[in-house]
Enzyme design. Structure first.
Site, PDB file in Angstrom:
ATOM      1  N   GLY A  36       0.722  -1.314  -0.126  1.00 17.17           N
ATOM      2  CA  GLY A  36      -0.049  -0.116  -0.071  1.00 17.17           C
ATOM      3  C   GLY A  36       0.655   1.291   0.052  1.00 17.17           C
ATOM      4  CD  GLN A  82      10.401   9.387 -11.028  1.00 15.30           C
ATOM      5  OE1 GLN A  82       9.376  10.395 -11.401  1.00 15.30           O
ATOM      6  NE2 GLN A  82      11.338   9.920 -10.361  1.00 15.30           N
ATOM      7  CD  GLU A  83       5.055   2.206  -9.052  1.00 14.45           C
ATOM      8  OE1 GLU A  83       4.017   1.995  -8.616  1.00 14.45           O
ATOM      9  OE2 GLU A  83       5.726   1.260  -9.270  1.00 14.45           O
ATOM     10  CG  ASP A 114      -1.244  -4.007 -16.419  1.00 14.19           C
ATOM     11  OD1 ASP A 114      -1.881  -3.567 -15.704  1.00 14.19           O
ATOM     12  OD2 ASP A 114      -0.647  -5.028 -16.260  1.00 14.19           O
ATOM     13  NE  ARG A 140     -10.028 -10.728  -7.554  1.00 16.45           N
ATOM     14  CZ  ARG A 140     -10.180 -11.891  -8.353  1.00 16.45           C
ATOM     15  NH1 ARG A 140      -9.415 -12.751  -8.228  1.00 16.45           N
ATOM     16  NH2 ARG A 140     -11.354 -12.062  -8.926  1.00 16.45           N
ATOM     17  CG  ASN A 158       1.691   3.346  -5.852  1.00 13.71           C
ATOM     18  OD1 ASN A 158       2.171   4.574  -6.315  1.00 13.71           O
ATOM     19  ND2 ASN A 158       2.285   2.148  -6.171  1.00 13.71           N
ATOM     20  CG  ASN A 179      -3.627  -0.136 -12.441  1.00  8.58           C
ATOM     21  OD1 ASN A 179      -3.345  -0.447 -11.128  1.00  8.58           O
ATOM     22  ND2 ASN A 179      -2.947  -1.036 -13.194  1.00  8.58           N
ATOM     23  CG  HIS A 198       1.855  -1.888 -15.153  1.00  7.44           C
ATOM     24  ND1 HIS A 198       1.500  -3.173 -14.568  1.00  7.44           N
ATOM     25  CD2 HIS A 198       2.637  -2.095 -16.302  1.00  7.44           C
ATOM     26  CE1 HIS A 198       2.288  -4.009 -15.135  1.00  7.44           C
ATOM     27  NE2 HIS A 198       3.150  -3.443 -16.164  1.00  7.44           N
ATOM     28  CD  GLU A 212      -7.878  -5.587 -24.346  1.00 10.72           C
ATOM     29  OE1 GLU A 212      -6.705  -5.977 -24.723  1.00 10.72           O
ATOM     30  OE2 GLU A 212      -8.940  -5.045 -25.344  1.00 10.72           O
TER      31      GLU A 212
HETATM   32  C1  GRF Z   1       3.481  -0.921  -7.369  1.00 12.69           C
HETATM   33  O1  GRF Z   1       4.728  -1.175  -8.102  1.00 12.69           O
HETATM   34  C2  GRF Z   1       2.341  -0.604  -8.583  1.00 12.69           C
HETATM   35  O2  GRF Z   1       2.720  -0.053  -9.633  1.00 12.69           O
HETATM   36  C3  GRF Z   1       1.974  -2.063  -8.826  1.00 12.69           C
HETATM   37  O3  GRF Z   1       2.152  -2.922  -7.905  1.00 12.69           O
HETATM   38  C4  GRF Z   1       2.908  -2.313  -6.821  1.00 12.69           C
HETATM   39  C5  GRF Z   1       2.004  -2.050  -5.590  1.00 12.69           C
HETATM   40  O4  GRF Z   1       3.010  -1.392  -4.437  1.00 12.69           O
HETATM   41  N1  GRF Z   1       0.592  -2.121  -9.492  1.00 12.69           N
HETATM   42  P1  GRF Z   1       2.248  -0.752  -3.291  1.00 12.69           P
HETATM   43  O5  GRF Z   1       1.234  -1.818  -2.507  1.00 12.69           O
HETATM   44  O6  GRF Z   1       1.644   0.569  -3.695  1.00 12.69           O
HETATM   45  O7  GRF Z   1       3.525  -0.500  -2.280  1.00 12.69           O
END
Ligand code: GRF
Length: 215
Positions: free
Chosen positions: A18, A179-180, A151, A97, A20, A113, A115, A149
């Site tokens: 978690g 970066q995320e 990603d 999922r 992000n 989302n 990715h 679909e």
């Molecule tokens: C991240 O790398 C995200 O891009 C991918 O799953 C990972 C989740 O990490 N979809 P977190 O649970 O947000 O730390």
């Protein structure tokens, strides 16, 4: 982007750590994202992020996929749970999922989302390892709207990260994750500023109010 002048309401769906989710919560707390966290939902009771969310006083829900349930059965329960929270935007944040068409239809252009690759390269699991195995010089991360679909939906924003000699999945993941945590809150902020519109595969980003149009 919310109904009736109230603050926008976000559901964050997680399956694990978690981080992000935390970045999004920070964005909402600081006011950078004009919305509030309504619920954090997980398909796994053990998801670490649930504890973080609960400690921050955010309602949490666990909707497990029991044996014999179809994808759609599970999503029906997820939708039932989300419908109790009057949600404007669903943010998938490490939610492991695939969404059924039912879920996508319930929140059209209202599911985002993140990715960990520059889509359309390296969709699916272990995107960072896929990039290393391929010998790519750059990878990165992508925030996109979710369609049926994996990603695949229209891209809101991306950030590139260079792949250095000696990188392994863990060092590359860490650099991409930084970066995320930057681009996901930015994308969600744009959504709640009402600046995102989807036209086919293109996501248009309207200029900020008061900013002269480019060109
Ligand atoms: C991240 O790398 C995200 O891009 C991918 O799953 C990972 C989740 O990490 N979809 P977190 O649970 O947000 O730390």
């Amino acid at each position: 982007m919310s109904d009736g002048g109230r603050p926008g309401r976000v559901a964050i769906l997680i399956s694990g750590r978690g981080s992000n989710m935390e970045a999004l919560l920070r964005g909402m707390r600081s006011g950078a994202i004009a919305a509030e966290p309504a619920v954090v939902l997980s398909n796994k009771r053990s998801a670490k992020g649930l504890e973080t969310a609960a400690a921050a006083g955010i309602p949490t829900e666990v909707v497990r996929r029991r044996k014999g349930m179809t994808h759609e059965d599970h999503d029906r329960l997820v939708i039932e749970a989300l419908d109790r929270y009057d949600i404007d935007l669903v943010c998938l944040a490490g939610y492991m999922r695939l969404l059924s068409p039912l879920m996508v239809a319930r929140f059209p252009d209202r599911i985002l989302n993140i990715h960990p690759s520059l889509l359309p390269a390296f969709p699916g699991l272990d995107a960072q390892q896929q990039a290393l195995d391929y010998g790519a010089r750059f990878s990165g991360c992508t925030v996109h709207f979710v369609d049926e679909e994996c990603d695949h939906g229209p891209i809101v924003t991306q950030a590139a990260v260079s792949i250095e000699p000696g990188d392994d999945a863990s060092s590359l993941s860490a650099r991409i994750l930084e970066q995320e945590h930057r681009i996901y809150p930015e994308a969600v902020a744009l959504f709640f500023q009402g600046r995102l519109s989807v036209e086919g595969r293109q996501v248009r980003i309207a200029p900020a109010t008061g900013t002269p149009a480019a060109g």
